[in-house]
Scaffold this motif. Structure first.
Motif, PDB file in Angstrom:
ATOM      1  N   LYS A  35       2.131   7.243   9.614  1.00  0.00           N
ATOM      2  CA  LYS A  35       3.095   7.448  10.654  1.00  0.00           C
ATOM      3  C   LYS A  35       2.348   7.793  12.076  1.00  0.00           C
ATOM      4  N   GLU A  36       1.268   8.278  11.673  1.00  0.00           N
ATOM      5  CA  GLU A  36       0.548   8.853  12.846  1.00  0.00           C
ATOM      6  C   GLU A  36      -0.290   7.752  13.509  1.00  0.00           C
ATOM      7  N   HIS A  37      -1.134   6.967  12.344  1.00  0.00           N
ATOM      8  CA  HIS A  37      -2.062   5.835  12.406  1.00  0.00           C
ATOM      9  C   HIS A  37      -1.662   4.671  11.897  1.00  0.00           C
ATOM     10  N   PRO A  38      -0.534   3.885  12.179  1.00  0.00           N
ATOM     11  CA  PRO A  38      -0.142   2.817  11.488  1.00  0.00           C
ATOM     12  C   PRO A  38      -1.151   1.677  11.562  1.00  0.00           C
ATOM     13  N   TRP A  39      -2.360   1.545  12.270  1.00  0.00           N
ATOM     14  CA  TRP A  39      -3.097   0.385  12.177  1.00  0.00           C
ATOM     15  C   TRP A  39      -4.405   0.772  11.317  1.00  0.00           C
ATOM     16  N   TYR A  55       0.780  -1.281  -0.037  1.00  0.00           N
ATOM     17  CA  TYR A  55      -0.091  -0.104  -0.172  1.00  0.00           C
ATOM     18  C   TYR A  55       0.867   1.309   0.210  1.00  0.00           C
ATOM     19  N   LEU A  56       1.942   1.330   0.810  1.00  0.00           N
ATOM     20  CA  LEU A  56       2.719   2.537   0.820  1.00  0.00           C
ATOM     21  C   LEU A  56       3.315   2.566  -0.518  1.00  0.00           C
ATOM     22  N   LEU A  84       2.121   8.329   3.471  1.00  0.00           N
ATOM     23  CA  LEU A  84       3.139   8.012   4.603  1.00  0.00           C
ATOM     24  C   LEU A  84       3.059   8.791   5.596  1.00  0.00           C
ATOM     25  N   GLY A  85       2.620  10.068   5.367  1.00  0.00           N
ATOM     26  CA  GLY A  85       2.507  11.122   6.642  1.00  0.00           C
ATOM     27  C   GLY A  85       1.610  10.555   7.761  1.00  0.00           C
TER      28      GLY A  85
END
Length: 82
Positions: free
Chosen positions: A78-82, A66-67, A74-75
């Motif tokens: 980093k804040e909400h990886p799940w 996905y990334l 990506l920004g």
């Protein structure tokens, strides 16, 4: 399939997540039945480890894919990886 099935205590259960959650125990059951049918009893000892490693690898691979396809997220990732 409805995107959001139910929300309980602020946690939303989505259709895709439900299907993934159901697929893991179903895969375990099917592999166990098939390994016994073809007489691979040695696989029974390692079945849980294989299932856990496969599920984690699939989850991590999905996140990385996905990334790779959508690097602009990506920004927020980093804040909400799940």
């Amino acid at each position: 399939m409805a995107p959001e099935i139910i929300e309980v205590w602020g946690v939303t259960l989505r259709g895709y997540g439900l299907m993934v959650a159901l697929s893991i125990p179903l895969a375990f059951l099917l592999v166990r039945i098939e390994s016994r049918r073809v007489d691979l009893r040695a696989l029974d000892d390692h079945l849980v480890a294989i299932l856990v490693v496969t599920a984690l690898a699939g989850w991590l691979g999905g996140k990385l894919a996905y990334l790779a396809v959508r690097p602009e997220t990506l920004g927020s990732f980093k804040e909400h990886p799940w």
